[in-house]
Design an enzyme around this catalytic site. Sequence first.
Site: not given
Ligand code: CTP
Length: 447
Positions: A231, A331-332, A349, A363, A367
């Site tokens: 991205n 989801d880290l 974020f 969210k 989270k």
């Molecule tokens: N994040 C993470 N691991 C992932 C995806 C996201 O740790 N695999 C973390 C990002 O670093 C950020 C937060 O989760 O702090 C939100 O990321 P975002 O991309 O907005 O959320 P997603 O969980 O991917 O949800 P979506 O894309 O469906 O909105």
Amino acid sequence: MRSEPAGSPPTPGGADHDPLLGCRILVAISGSIAAVKLPALVSALAQRGALVRCVLTPSAARLVSPVALASLSRSPCHLEEDQWSHRAPRPLHVELAEWAELVLVAPLSATSLARWVQGSGDTLLSSTLLATEAPVLAAAAMNTAMWGSPGVRRNWEELQGFERVLTLGPASGLLACDRQGSGRMAEPQQLLLGLETLRLHGWRRDWQGRRLLVSAGPTREWLDPARCLTNPSSGRMGVMLAQAARFRGAEVDLVHGPLNLDPLLLEGLHAYPAESGAAMGETLKRLQPAADAVAMAAAVADHGRAAPEVRKLSKQDLLATLSGGWCEIPDLLAELVARRASGQRILGFAAHSGDVLPQARAKLLRKGCDLLFANPIDRPQAGFGVSSNEGWILGPGSRERRIESTGKFSVAHQLISALGALLDPLTPPAEAPAEGLAAGRRAAADP
Ligand code: CTP
């Protein structure tokens, strides 16, 4: 996406909301070969709209041209022989000290350090430092053995206790005296961040004795050796967060994907490159126990290949392959929240298009982090690849605070303040920490 070539000192916090615009900055240059880096920095400050005046010690005046500095700063350059004049109604050191809103002493030589710490006003530069009440950023530079000598160590440690002074210890590298070691002045990019910190936050090290873990940048999931899923994140928001905390006294571990930033912006951080979501997850897991707080700014790719191709696919095979074989990246952030020790605070974020707030509120709950910074990515000058940002800080609980559009370094300082406010008070360290920023100053925090 904006790319930032290495070498030129850009506006680290963002040109549109420049905290140095219109600021009266006195640049005090003493006798170390690192002085040759100052004309470019003075020029960068003047181009950003700061009002700059320079003062040089006699040694510095032999290393850099006062004429060049006068021209680049658009202002007379002040030398030792200018201090006392029957034409001046006020002593020059007092006039300069009172004119300045910020003072940068760079490079700070062993001699100028000693004069300052001992309260000796026998030169124009040292008497100006004694007379000023403005915040001062001091960046030391000298030969490795000089830096390690007991007298310099003692003086430097004493300087850490000075009110209104932010110090930047020297970095390691090849020195002009052909020694390899500590002694190089911090890079001009770091001096700019230090000056911005003094404007945006002040000189107080409210994160002293803390450790922050930050993730930044995009991740890459390889499809085959020639193609990947990623991205447009440049990593700027995460790196600015890391630097804001570091300038406020924290030790910072930065886990980052492939950044599109000047690498000199990473100076002073403990940097751990991690390209894929899996690699980032492993590194975060290893570093998490030592952290007082975590900021998860990385834009982690959501999906990767269960088994990336070892050989490059043809374009027809590529299309056929894309229909299956994907796995979800864990989801880290949720993993960090699940694993955390009590007292560890976590900032997440959320970058969204459309109506940001409802999505971000959901969210934050999903989270389980303490704070969430929600920002739009479909407005000009916010989100990926630009130097400014805007949004809302959500949490703790139902609290919400709007952050108007501003430079990312300013957003970073506001987030670091919000995160810092949630930390439990530190138990006093056994002995007072006393070290400059680049040399590392961890007093307590490893659980
Ligand atoms: N994040 C993470 N691991 C992932 C995806 C996201 O740790 N695999 C973390 C990002 O670093 C950020 C937060 O989760 O702090 C939100 O990321 P975002 O991309 O907005 O959320 P997603 O969980 O991917 O949800 P979506 O894309 O469906 O909105």
